[in-house]
Structure formats: structure tokens, C-alpha cells
Write an enzyme that holds these catalytic residues in place. Sequence first.
Site, short mmCIF file in Angstrom:
data_model
loop_
_atom_site.label_atom_id
_atom_site.label_comp_id
_atom_site.label_asym_id
_atom_site.label_seq_id
_atom_site.Cartn_x
_atom_site.Cartn_y
_atom_site.Cartn_z
N THR A 84 0.85 -1.19 0.00
CA THR A 84 0.00 0.00 0.00
C THR A 84 0.88 1.24 0.00
O THR A 84 2.03 1.21 0.46
CB THR A 84 -0.92 0.02 1.23
OG1 THR A 84 -0.14 0.15 2.42
CG2 THR A 84 -1.76 -1.26 1.30
N SER A 101 2.81 4.13 -4.83
CA SER A 101 3.05 4.99 -5.99
C SER A 101 4.18 5.99 -5.77
O SER A 101 4.63 6.64 -6.71
CB SER A 101 1.77 5.75 -6.35
OG SER A 101 1.35 6.58 -5.26
N SER A 102 4.66 6.10 -4.53
CA SER A 102 5.74 7.05 -4.26
C SER A 102 6.46 6.68 -2.97
O SER A 102 6.01 5.79 -2.22
CB SER A 102 5.19 8.49 -4.14
OG SER A 102 4.34 8.59 -3.01
N GLY A 103 7.57 7.36 -2.71
CA GLY A 103 8.28 7.21 -1.44
C GLY A 103 8.74 5.80 -1.14
O GLY A 103 9.24 5.08 -2.01
N ILE A 104 8.57 5.40 0.13
CA ILE A 104 9.03 4.09 0.58
C ILE A 104 8.34 2.97 -0.19
O ILE A 104 8.98 1.99 -0.60
CB ILE A 104 8.75 3.93 2.09
CG1 ILE A 104 9.46 5.01 2.90
CG2 ILE A 104 9.18 2.55 2.58
CD1 ILE A 104 9.06 5.05 4.37
N GLY A 105 7.04 3.11 -0.41
CA GLY A 105 6.28 2.07 -1.10
C GLY A 105 6.77 1.84 -2.51
O GLY A 105 6.92 0.69 -2.95
N SER A 156 6.57 3.59 13.35
CA SER A 156 7.40 4.79 13.46
C SER A 156 8.32 4.69 14.66
O SER A 156 7.98 4.07 15.68
CB SER A 156 6.51 6.03 13.58
OG SER A 156 7.27 7.15 13.99
N TYR A 209 -0.57 10.72 15.42
CA TYR A 209 0.14 9.78 14.55
C TYR A 209 0.69 8.60 15.34
O TYR A 209 0.48 7.43 15.00
CB TYR A 209 1.26 10.52 13.83
CG TYR A 209 2.16 9.66 12.97
CD1 TYR A 209 1.67 9.02 11.85
CD2 TYR A 209 3.51 9.50 13.29
CE1 TYR A 209 2.49 8.23 11.06
CE2 TYR A 209 4.34 8.72 12.51
CZ TYR A 209 3.83 8.08 11.39
OH TYR A 209 4.64 7.31 10.62
#
Length: 663
Positions: A383, A386-390, A515, A528
Site C-alpha cells: 500500500t 506509488s511514491s516514497g518508501i512504497g 514509526s 500519529y
Amino acid sequence: MSYFVTGATGFIGRYLVGNLLKRKGAIHVLVRKDSQKKLEAVAKKMGWDMKRIVVVHGDMTAAKCGLSAAQIRALSGKVKHFFHLAAIYDLSANAESQRAANVDGTQHALDLAAAIDAGCFHHTSSIAAAGLYPGVFREDMFEEAEGLDDPYLRTKHDSEGLVRDEKRIPWRIYRPGMVVGHSQTGEMDKIDGPYYFFTFIKKLREMLPQWMPTLGIEGGRINIVPVDFVADAMDHIAHKPKLDRHTFHLTDPEPMRVGEVLNAFARAGHAPEMTMRIDARMFAFVPSGIRGAVGNLPPVRRFVGMLLKDFRIPKQTLKFITYPTRFDNRETERALRGSGIAVPRLDDYAWRLWDYWERHLDPDLFVDRTLKGKVRNKVVVITGGSSGIGLSTAQRVAEAGAVTVIVARGQEELFKARDEMKAKGGKVFAYTADLADMADCDRLVEKVLKEHGHVDILINNAGRSIRRSIELSYDRFHDFERTMQLNYFGSLRLIMGFMPTMTHRRKGHIINISSIGVLANSPRFSAYVASKAALDAFSRCAQGELSGKGISFTTINMPLVKTPMIAPTKMYDSVPTLSPEEAADLLVKAIIEKPSRIATRLGIFAALLNAVAPKAYEVVMNTAFELFPDSAAAKGDKKALKGETQPSGEQIAFAALMRGVHW
């Protein structure tokens, strides 16, 4: 002079043959036809002169070792020394195979030796023939053996009994201690004896610094001898006159206790030593019936079984922790007097044994630790893909041959990422979904299962972060609802959706991106951190329920990563962060090793400090809270957002010291 050797390709046998080659005479070695290549490989490695080696094809499980009448006639009267070493030296082998090799095989060897009129039958027995005799076992003792319930102990005792009853030919019996690798090279052919505890020592080294004191067991005295001593002693004693019908203990006259042995290898492996050792015999006051009843309780058996499996220790070895037998070896010492052959101190060569094991025998060396080996043709759902870590993680698993399923809200960016990975040969599928919407989560689960059948690895990476102090959140309860909806309920909905097929197939891996804030309790991230902590707690509970069904959970307490999620907080432009590619490395580690948790040392230290000295930690956190103010974005000041001041040197220094923590 001529020799006949069974078990010549075995560990002791190969060194004995090497010694015999230094003497005159042909050496006949019994080998099964299908073991010819193994013999050639051993001969090449050991540097044998094959002109002196006479290969005799046969089979220890057959009468007279499977030799034909013609073969027996050819050997008759020519063999002065018949060395019988072929046997199973394995505590974990089943009783039938041990009896066939150790007892029946010895009878067949005796019959062959008698048929060829051998000069002397040299039988390699073991200190196991004494069973679990409590006290000093002399070389002339045999019938006194006790505790022979174990198949290995029983078959070694019974096979020696056959030799002692032999009347047709002279014999000599050798009882080596627990044989380990060569004292000069460290070479060993398999994991056995003390080697079973090497994995435990290595894991201890990985968890704790070498100087850390630990608690351990004292145990009984364990008799360890290197293979070169055994081979040298057998060779020397076999050629001394007037020693027929004698038994020789090839043992250490000053054996070390189990705790001392483990500490010797801990020093060799640079692991922490057991500075305080409890003598396991102190529990002898507990009646055996009670000990047995407690040990047979299902939870106890399961817990012990999992520990032994994790450390790769056979259950059969536990009985030797309180080994009660000492061995008198005066007969052997007299036979070796003046030869210079003696048992070296374990402390002097333990490092060689450890080094050889770590380079050649460590089971971890043979585990496929490549990403391709773990995900090839496996269905991996990511999940926030489409960007970053994923995206970085998706690119890695797609390159490794996984059936990669990426999920995100935005269609344009998601499909672009899919097409780029497919252009490079990846098997990539993209599905749009709003994971904060439970109905959309259910739709996603249904579609993925319909099109792919199951999910092997689920990576819950999509998330929402809000950096805002509680004082600015009095009228923003929806901040807590939004973070909980996506970070906890959305992830949980996917886990619960994919879990039935995982449990049915009895395999699956859930990786949750948490986190470092959950460990550090970072101020301004209450919404968060609370949502991530909820997912952490669920995973810990689920592990206890589902680990027995082949389901693994991994929580990654990710430090600060430079992604679009932290972009609104301009201060993060000037503090240390991981790149998405570095964060993907942690996910690759999670996929390969399947640990319960991956966290930085700072995160673990923060959690430990908070547990040990909560008030002191509170001061540190409050200092950070005062040092790092709310951002313009958190205050909702759009005008100030463009002109937000750069972080001060004090802020940068503090962030560098607490690297990776959200402030």
C-alpha cells in the site's frame, strides 16, 4: 603388513588412513559402489597416495560386509590390522538405522575379519558405551553401564559387547570422547556435540556486547577430544605389542564442565561469557516424576520445542548437559607414554573450531538470503506504492521476480509507476483504493484475491502523519480520527481480509510500517504515534495467536524518511533523514529475515530509557518540545508558510544527536 578399514571416508577414518599411509603396506578400504566418487573426493582432499589404496566394494548391511567368496580368498591371511570405524555417530538418527549400522554392521565386520583371518580387530566404540553411568568409568568396565535407554547409547554399548564376546580373533577397543574438529586446522565434517550450541552463541553475540555478563549453566563434565588426537592415538596403540583384548579411553583426563566449554567457544566467537553459572544438578532434589510431568505440559513442550528449533539444537542433546560420567584413561596413558601424543587444551584450539564452523558449517551460510529467493513468483501487496518508501520497495521486489501489487489513491501517479516497472520486465499490478474507507478496503481485498488467489506478503505502508501540538488540536478531534482511520483501521481491515487465505495455506507475512515515534514517544505527534502504536499492539497480540499457523508479523519502527508526507514541515529539510531507497533496504531485510521488529538502536535506547527512568526521559522530551515549535502549516498560517524561518543551529544539532526521531 596390510590393513583393512571400514568407514575410511568418515571423519575419523580419513585421518586414520592418512596415518596408516605413513607406514608400509597396502590399505584395503571398504566402499559401497555408489560411494566411489566420495572416496575419490576424500582421497584428493587428504592427499592420499591412491597407489597404496585398494578399493574393496561391499556393503556393511550385508553378511560379511557383502564380499564375495573370491574377494575373501584374495584377502585371506594378508590383513594384519582390521580397523572397523563404519557406524552412525548421530544422536538424532532413528533407532532402526542405528541398530542396523552400529550393531548388525559390527557383527558383519567381525565375521569378515574372522573369515580372512585378520591379525587383530580394532573396534572404534565410544564413551557412549558407558551410557549415563554415575561416577568414574574405568577402561575395564562394561557391564556396569547405566542409562542406556537412548538408541545411540544402547547401540554403541551392544556393538562393543559383540566385540568383547569375540573368540575367533584378537581385538582391541577404542572409546573416543566427543570428537570435534582438527586441533590445527579446525576442520570438521558435520554439526555435532558442542557445535549444536554454536548458533546460540552466535545469536548471543548479535544481541549483546562481548563485555556484558550473562547467566548460564554449569552442568556436568563433557569430554571433548580433537579428531587428530583420536586418529594418532589409535594408530600408535594399534601397532604396540601385547595389548590385545584391552580397551582404551581416548579421552581428556581433565574434562571441562559444560559451562566452561560454552565459555571457551564464547571467547572464540567474541560473544559474551556466562559469568554466573547455575549448576543444573541443583534441581535434582525435584522428584523425577514431577520434572517429567512439568516437562510434558503442552505449553512447556511447545516453548522448549520452539527454542530448540530456533537454535537448531536436537532435543536428545539436553540429557548430556548434566552428564554424570568421568572416564579413567590410565591404560591409554601407559600405551601413549613417550609418543608425544596427548589431548591439547580446548582453550588453545577452540578458536580454530569456531573459525572453521563460521566459515564452512554455520547453517545460516546455506539459507537463501536473497530477495529473489524469498519473493520470486510470490504475491506481494504494497500500500502507498506509488511514491516514497512504497515505490522504492515495489521496484525492489518487482526486480526480484515477485507478483507485485501496488495500491494508492491517485490513479495517474499509480499507473505511471506500474507502467515503468512493467517496462523493465516486472509483473506489476495496480489498484486504486482509499484505505480510509472500509468499504473500499473490502473491495480491494475481494479483487486481489479474485485475480491472484492469495497474498503471500502484505506491506502496510500507506499512512498519514500530523505534526501538531495538543494545544493546537483542541478543536481538531478529526486529526485523531483521520490518522486512526487510515493508519490503524485501514491496515487492520486489509490484514483481516487477507488473513483467512494465509491461515488456510499456513503461510503468510504481514509487514507494518510503524514509526520510531512509537518507541521515542515524540511530542507533537500524539495523533500519529497513537495510531501506529495501536497497530503495533495488534501485531504483538496476533503473533501470539498465529505464529503456530505459519503467519509472521514484522513491525518496522521507521526513522524519519524524506518523503512527501514530511514536506509541509520545512525544518525537516535541514535534519538527517533516510532516503526512500534506504528505507526500502529495511523492508528487504524484513522480507528476508522475518524478524518480529526492526528498529534503530536509538529507538530501542529511547524505549529502554523511558521504561527505566521515565521522569528523566520526560525532561528530554519536554526540552525537545520547547526547542521545536509548531510549524506554520500546523498553525494553519498560510501566509507564514512561505516565509518560514530556517532551523537554528541548536535545533539542527539536537536533531543530529537524536537522528531519525520526529520533532
